[in-house]
Design a protein around this motif. Structure first.
Motif, PDB file in Angstrom:
ATOM      1  N   PRO A   1     188.000  86.922 -22.645  1.00 33.11           N
ATOM      2  CA  PRO A   1     186.791  87.137 -21.801  1.00 33.11           C
ATOM      3  C   PRO A   1     187.346  87.846 -20.640  1.00 33.11           C
ATOM      4  N   PRO A   2     186.183  88.415 -19.938  1.00 38.17           N
ATOM      5  CA  PRO A   2     186.515  89.637 -18.995  1.00 38.17           C
ATOM      6  C   PRO A   2     187.301  88.833 -17.721  1.00 38.17           C
ATOM      7  N   HIS A   3     188.176  89.401 -17.199  1.00 31.79           N
ATOM      8  CA  HIS A   3     189.073  88.809 -15.907  1.00 31.79           C
ATOM      9  C   HIS A   3     187.839  88.759 -14.798  1.00 31.79           C
ATOM     10  N   PRO A   4     187.991  87.906 -13.995  1.00 33.21           N
ATOM     11  CA  PRO A   4     187.189  87.626 -12.777  1.00 33.21           C
ATOM     12  C   PRO A   4     187.000  89.009 -11.980  1.00 33.21           C
ATOM     13  N   GLY A   5     187.871  89.695 -11.912  1.00 33.33           N
ATOM     14  CA  GLY A   5     187.718  91.017 -10.981  1.00 33.33           C
ATOM     15  C   GLY A   5     187.342  91.708 -11.858  1.00 33.33           C
ATOM     16  N   ARG A   6     187.613  92.169 -13.150  1.00 31.88           N
ATOM     17  CA  ARG A   6     186.703  93.177 -13.773  1.00 31.88           C
ATOM     18  C   ARG A   6     185.342  92.862 -14.069  1.00 31.88           C
ATOM     19  N   LEU A   7     185.079  91.249 -14.062  1.00 32.33           N
ATOM     20  CA  LEU A   7     183.721  90.685 -14.384  1.00 32.33           C
ATOM     21  C   LEU A   7     182.835  91.176 -13.132  1.00 32.33           C
ATOM     22  N   ARG A   8     183.215  90.986 -11.956  1.00 31.76           N
ATOM     23  CA  ARG A   8     182.474  91.265 -10.412  1.00 31.76           C
ATOM     24  C   ARG A   8     182.227  92.778 -10.692  1.00 31.76           C
ATOM     25  N   ILE A   9     183.164  93.591 -10.721  1.00 29.92           N
ATOM     26  CA  ILE A   9     183.003  95.098 -10.975  1.00 29.92           C
ATOM     27  C   ILE A   9     181.780  95.465 -11.729  1.00 29.92           C
ATOM     28  N   GLY A  10     182.040  94.880 -13.167  1.00 31.20           N
ATOM     29  CA  GLY A  10     180.781  95.042 -14.015  1.00 31.20           C
ATOM     30  C   GLY A  10     179.620  94.607 -13.581  1.00 31.20           C
ATOM     31  N   LEU A  11     179.501  93.159 -12.993  1.00 33.76           N
ATOM     32  CA  LEU A  11     178.103  92.909 -12.523  1.00 33.76           C
ATOM     33  C   LEU A  11     177.456  93.732 -11.312  1.00 33.76           C
ATOM     34  N   TRP A  12     178.333  94.127 -10.614  1.00 36.14           N
ATOM     35  CA  TRP A  12     177.839  95.216  -9.684  1.00 36.14           C
ATOM     36  C   TRP A  12     177.316  96.639 -10.072  1.00 36.14           C
ATOM     37  N   VAL A  13     178.050  97.017 -11.239  1.00 34.63           N
ATOM     38  CA  VAL A  13     177.674  98.300 -11.753  1.00 34.63           C
ATOM     39  C   VAL A  13     176.440  98.167 -12.684  1.00 34.63           C
ATOM     40  N   LEU A  14     176.156  96.860 -13.238  1.00 37.94           N
ATOM     41  CA  LEU A  14     174.931  96.636 -13.907  1.00 37.94           C
ATOM     42  C   LEU A  14     173.702  96.490 -12.964  1.00 37.94           C
ATOM     43  N   ALA A  15     174.070  95.638 -12.148  1.00 34.50           N
ATOM     44  CA  ALA A  15     172.996  95.479 -11.030  1.00 34.50           C
ATOM     45  C   ALA A  15     172.612  96.713 -10.400  1.00 34.50           C
ATOM     46  N   ALA A  16     173.365  97.678 -10.097  1.00 35.77           N
ATOM     47  CA  ALA A  16     172.944  99.097  -9.823  1.00 35.77           C
ATOM     48  C   ALA A  16     172.364  99.878 -10.807  1.00 35.77           C
ATOM     49  N   ALA A  17     172.458  99.640 -12.092  1.00 29.99           N
ATOM     50  CA  ALA A  17     171.975 100.387 -13.391  1.00 29.99           C
ATOM     51  C   ALA A  17     170.646  99.844 -13.408  1.00 29.99           C
ATOM     52  N   VAL A  18     170.556  98.521 -13.519  1.00 37.52           N
ATOM     53  CA  VAL A  18     169.087  97.936 -13.692  1.00 37.52           C
ATOM     54  C   VAL A  18     168.294  98.221 -12.476  1.00 37.52           C
ATOM     55  N   THR A  19     168.699  98.230 -11.360  1.00 36.46           N
ATOM     56  CA  THR A  19     167.897  98.440 -10.242  1.00 36.46           C
ATOM     57  C   THR A  19     167.326  99.755  -9.965  1.00 36.46           C
ATOM     58  N   ALA A  20     168.059 100.808 -10.161  1.00 35.49           N
ATOM     59  CA  ALA A  20     167.807 102.226  -9.998  1.00 35.49           C
ATOM     60  C   ALA A  20     166.654 102.558 -10.620  1.00 35.49           C
ATOM     61  N   PRO A  21     166.187 102.257 -11.955  1.00 35.99           N
ATOM     62  CA  PRO A  21     165.112 102.659 -12.656  1.00 35.99           C
ATOM     63  C   PRO A  21     163.913 101.998 -11.892  1.00 35.99           C
ATOM     64  N   GLY A  22     163.849 100.804 -11.121  1.00 35.33           N
ATOM     65  CA  GLY A  22     162.777 100.496 -10.512  1.00 35.33           C
ATOM     66  C   GLY A  22     161.997 101.413  -9.619  1.00 35.33           C
ATOM     67  N   PRO A  23     162.760 101.834  -8.507  1.00 35.07           N
ATOM     68  CA  PRO A  23     162.202 102.829  -7.570  1.00 35.07           C
ATOM     69  C   PRO A  23     161.739 104.155  -8.238  1.00 35.07           C
ATOM     70  N   ILE A  24     162.306 104.331  -9.382  1.00 39.46           N
ATOM     71  CA  ILE A  24     161.921 105.755 -10.136  1.00 39.46           C
ATOM     72  C   ILE A  24     160.450 105.585 -10.708  1.00 39.46           C
ATOM     73  N   LEU A  25     160.518 104.321 -11.502  1.00 34.36           N
ATOM     74  CA  LEU A  25     159.277 104.111 -11.831  1.00 34.36           C
ATOM     75  C   LEU A  25     158.004 103.758 -11.095  1.00 34.36           C
ATOM     76  N   LEU A  26     158.400 103.144  -9.751  1.00 33.19           N
ATOM     77  CA  LEU A  26     157.208 102.883  -8.643  1.00 33.19           C
ATOM     78  C   LEU A  26     157.055 104.169  -7.920  1.00 33.19           C
ATOM     79  N   ARG A  27     157.943 105.191  -7.933  1.00 35.33           N
ATOM     80  CA  ARG A  27     157.525 106.563  -7.459  1.00 35.33           C
ATOM     81  C   ARG A  27     156.667 107.412  -8.428  1.00 35.33           C
ATOM     82  N   ALA A  28     156.975 107.132  -9.913  1.00 33.63           N
ATOM     83  CA  ALA A  28     156.104 107.701 -10.742  1.00 33.63           C
ATOM     84  C   ALA A  28     154.934 107.134 -10.846  1.00 33.63           C
ATOM     85  N   SER A  29     154.620 105.871 -10.456  1.00 28.69           N
ATOM     86  CA  SER A  29     153.374 105.614 -10.731  1.00 28.69           C
ATOM     87  C   SER A  29     152.202 106.144  -9.698  1.00 28.69           C
TER      88      SER A  29
END
Length: 222
Positions: A156-184
């Motif tokens: 399993p991922p080490h807690p430190g690596r897991l935290r970094i990965g979760l932050w990266v994924l949070a940014a990756a799934v959040t960023a398209p939101g404003p892009i789609l809202l602006r395109a709307s």
């Protein structure tokens, strides 16, 4: 239903035999939420004509995809360095992805044959339905692979690596939101599908923050 959703979004606090088991659950949750966000974004951008013309091939969306791949690489459990473990991982992936890969290859083959050229009007709806069903099934099977592989096979991922990965994924799934809202609102009127998709991605993003809070709380408690 609210209680079930709350339990699903907080797998780290379920009873567990070890911290490694909690980390594996958090990784499964992260892959599942990322898969949902990727599928929604990909489907809306590719199938919705206004978005496919201006957003689908833009560099911000490409950067979000690369960022998501990086986050998934950080949170995904890694096979143990034994031949038996590697074989078990390859076998599990082959079994889970057999149907999506086979059907997807069939769709690609059909599109590049003379049959499709001769009757595109009849085949296109069926092939599109098969293609998007295959992508959805592949996303589901990815989550099942992470959940099915036990501690004897993967680390399993080490807690430190897991935290970094979760932050990266949070940014990756959040960023398209404003892009789609602006395109709307780009065309001068509100595009409901783009707006709803962008808002939906912003709603799913806090799931990563909740898991990060649970991991930090457990670490301090240990």
């Amino acid at each position: 239903m609210a209680g079930i959703a709350d339990m699903w979004l907080h797998p780290v606090v379920w009873p567990a035999e070890s911290r490694a088991q909690r980390c594996r659950r958090a990784a499964t949750m992260a892959v599942a939420v990322s898969a949902v966000c990727w599928f929604v974004t990909h489907a809306v951008v590719e199938l919705h004509t206004p978005l496919s013309a201006g957003v689908a091939r833009s560099w911000p969306m490409s950067a979000c995809s690369l960022l998501m791949l990086l986050g998934l690489g950080l949170v995904a459990p890694r096979p143990r360095m034994t031949l038996k473990a590697v074989i078990a991982v390859v076998r599990c992936a082959a079994v889970r992805f057999a149907v999506p890969v086979t059907v997807g290859a069939g769709v690609v083959l059909c599109v590049n044959t003379r049959v499709y050229v001769a009757a595109p009007t009849l085949l296109k709806p069926a092939l599109l339905a098969c293609w998007w069903t295959v992508l959805a099934l592949a996303a589901i099977q990815s989550c099942r692979i992470v959940a099915a592989l036990g501690q004897a096979v993967v680390v399993p991922p080490h807690p430190g690596r897991l935290r970094i990965g979760l932050w990266v994924l949070a940014a990756a799934v959040t960023a398209p939101g404003p892009i789609l809202l602006r395109a709307s609102t780009t065309s001068g009127h509100l595009d409901l599908l783009s707006a709803a998709s962008g808002a939906g991605l912003l709603v799913l993003a806090p799931a990563f923050v909740a898991t990060l809070h649970d991991i930090r709380h457990l670490s301090s408690a240990d």
